[in-house]
Design a protein around this motif. Sequence first.
Motif, mmCIF file in Angstrom:
data_model
loop_
_atom_site.group_PDB
_atom_site.id
_atom_site.type_symbol
_atom_site.label_atom_id
_atom_site.label_comp_id
_atom_site.label_asym_id
_atom_site.label_seq_id
_atom_site.Cartn_x
_atom_site.Cartn_y
_atom_site.Cartn_z
ATOM 1 N N GLU A 257 0.844 -1.191 0.000
ATOM 2 C CA GLU A 257 0.000 0.000 0.000
ATOM 3 C C GLU A 257 0.883 1.247 0.000
ATOM 4 O O GLU A 257 1.981 1.244 0.561
ATOM 5 N N ALA A 258 0.374 2.313 -0.610
ATOM 6 C CA ALA A 258 1.111 3.575 -0.663
ATOM 7 C C ALA A 258 0.160 4.723 -0.389
ATOM 8 O O ALA A 258 -1.027 4.652 -0.712
ATOM 9 N N VAL A 259 0.679 5.784 0.242
ATOM 10 C CA VAL A 259 -0.098 7.006 0.424
ATOM 11 C C VAL A 259 0.732 8.207 -0.010
ATOM 12 O O VAL A 259 1.951 8.225 0.121
ATOM 13 N N PHE A 260 0.040 9.193 -0.523
ATOM 14 C CA PHE A 260 0.650 10.450 -0.929
ATOM 15 C C PHE A 260 1.161 11.214 0.289
ATOM 16 O O PHE A 260 0.511 11.251 1.329
ATOM 17 N N ILE A 261 2.329 11.838 0.149
ATOM 18 C CA ILE A 261 2.887 12.671 1.222
ATOM 19 C C ILE A 261 2.922 14.148 0.828
ATOM 20 O O ILE A 261 2.354 14.997 1.499
ATOM 21 N N GLU A 262 3.595 14.470 -0.267
ATOM 22 C CA GLU A 262 3.697 15.871 -0.664
ATOM 23 C C GLU A 262 4.218 15.989 -2.085
ATOM 24 O O GLU A 262 4.755 15.036 -2.653
ATOM 25 N N VAL A 263 4.066 17.206 -2.643
ATOM 26 C CA VAL A 263 4.596 17.544 -3.962
ATOM 27 C C VAL A 263 5.701 18.572 -3.794
ATOM 28 O O VAL A 263 5.557 19.532 -3.033
ATOM 29 N N ASN A 264 6.793 18.386 -4.516
ATOM 30 C CA ASN A 264 7.844 19.400 -4.612
ATOM 31 C C ASN A 264 7.861 19.873 -6.059
ATOM 32 O O ASN A 264 8.332 19.151 -6.946
ATOM 33 N N ALA A 265 7.333 21.062 -6.303
ATOM 34 C CA ALA A 265 7.206 21.574 -7.670
ATOM 35 C C ALA A 265 8.528 22.168 -8.142
ATOM 36 O O ALA A 265 8.624 23.356 -8.474
ATOM 37 N N ARG A 266 9.544 21.305 -8.197
ATOM 38 C CA ARG A 266 10.911 21.740 -8.500
ATOM 39 C C ARG A 266 11.788 20.503 -8.634
ATOM 40 O O ARG A 266 11.316 19.371 -8.539
ATOM 41 N N PHE A 267 13.092 20.715 -8.829
ATOM 42 C CA PHE A 267 14.053 19.618 -8.763
ATOM 43 C C PHE A 267 14.095 19.077 -7.332
ATOM 44 O O PHE A 267 13.902 19.827 -6.378
ATOM 45 N N THR A 268 14.372 17.791 -7.188
ATOM 46 C CA THR A 268 14.412 17.197 -5.857
ATOM 47 C C THR A 268 15.846 16.957 -5.396
ATOM 48 O O THR A 268 16.785 16.928 -6.196
ATOM 49 N N GLY A 269 15.983 16.753 -4.085
ATOM 50 C CA GLY A 269 17.303 16.502 -3.508
ATOM 51 C C GLY A 269 17.934 15.210 -3.978
ATOM 52 O O GLY A 269 19.146 15.037 -3.905
ATOM 53 N N GLY A 270 17.112 14.279 -4.474
ATOM 54 C CA GLY A 270 17.626 12.997 -4.956
ATOM 55 C C GLY A 270 17.889 12.973 -6.443
ATOM 56 O O GLY A 270 18.026 11.900 -7.040
#
Length: 371
Positions: A257-270
Motif C-alpha cells: 500500500e502507498a499514500v501520498f505525502i507531498e509535492v515538490n514543484a521543483r528539482f528534488t534533492g535525490g
Amino acid sequence: MKCDVIVTYCWNRVGYNIIRSLYEKGLKVVVGDTSSYNICSISKFSVGKFVYRDFKTDEQGFIEDLKKAIKDFSPKVLMPTHDEALIIAKHIDELPKDVIYTMESYEKQVLLSDKHQATILSDSVGVPVPRFIDDIKQATYPIVIKTKFGNSAKGVFFPKKYDEAKNILLKYDTKDILIEEFFAGIDYSVDCVRYDGFFQACTYRSLVTKTDGGGTTTQRILVEMPEIERYSKLILDKVDYKGVCGIDFKVNENTKEAVFIEVNARFTGGLATPMAGGFDIPYIVYSLFTSGKYEHKIQPRMGTKTKWILGDIITLVGKILRCSLTMKEFNQIMSWDFDAFDDYRKEDKKAILGEFLYYFVKLVKNRNLNP
C-alpha cells in the motif's frame, strides 16, 4: 561573458548535478547564489558566477540582482532549482521577456506546495492519502503534524502521545498546520518531467534519510514502482503541470500500500539518482522548454544507487548526537557500493571542497547541521 543558461540556488548538490548535465551537452552555464564560494561556483562545469540578495529576506533585491545578471550574461534560459522558482514566477512580469524560464506559474506552484491543498487535490483524482485528524484527543498515536509549507523535513513532527502533540500545536497558528494519521512505511520519491503530451517518471527508494522518520535522503536506489508513477501522472495531469516535479509517497513494503505525502514543484534533492540511471532530467527540461520536444529514448536502469557523501557524514553525526543510531544504519551509512555520488565527480575533484566549506561556514554561523 555570454552564457546559454543561468542556474540559481547553486550552493548544493542539486545545482551541481544540473550544471553537470548541461555542461556535458555543451552548454555554457553561469551559477547564482547568495554565497560566492560553493560546490557550483568552483566547479569546472560552470563558466561564471554571480551573487544575489537572499530572496527570503529581500525579495525585490533578489529580482533586481537577477535582472542585472541577465543583462550581464545574456542567457537563453534561466533555470531555477528550488524555492526561488516561486519568487521568480511571482515577479515574472518584471523580468526580460526574451529569456525562457523553466518553471510553472506562481499559482500552480503555490497550489502544489501547500500540503493541505495538494492532499485534497490528490484525493480528488483517486490517489490514496492519509486521513486528516480533526481532534487530537481522539487520535490513535503516533500521528503526523506538519506545516503546510516546508521542505527537507523542516516543520514535520511525529508526536507519540496527546500531550506532546498539544505542545507542538501551541507553537503554530492552526491555519498553517496539517494533522494526519501516521502511515508506517518507507520513503519513495517519484521524479517526474511533464510538458504538454510528454511525461516521464522514475522512482527511487530511500536507503538512508538525514532525519529520523523520513525527509532528505542521502542514499537512494532506483526501483520499479509503476503504480505510484501512475498516481503522480494523475496529479500533474489534473493541473496541466509543465516542468520538473518530485512527488513523495510512503509505501508499506509488506502490504504494498502507498499514500501520498507531498509535492515538490521543483528539482528534488535525490536528482543524482535518476540521472545516474539514465534519466537526464535537467537536459530534458531544457530541451522541452526551448524546443517543445525531447525525442531520445529514456529507459532508467533499475537498481542504480547513489550516495550524498557529505549528507551521510551529517546524518552519522546527527544520529550519534540524538543517540538514535542503530548498527544497521551505521553499516549502511559506511557503505561505498554506489554507481555515482551526488557531490563528487573524479573529473571535478575540487567542487566538493566548496560544498564542505559552505556547510562548515553555516555550521559555525548557525550552530545547525541543516542549512
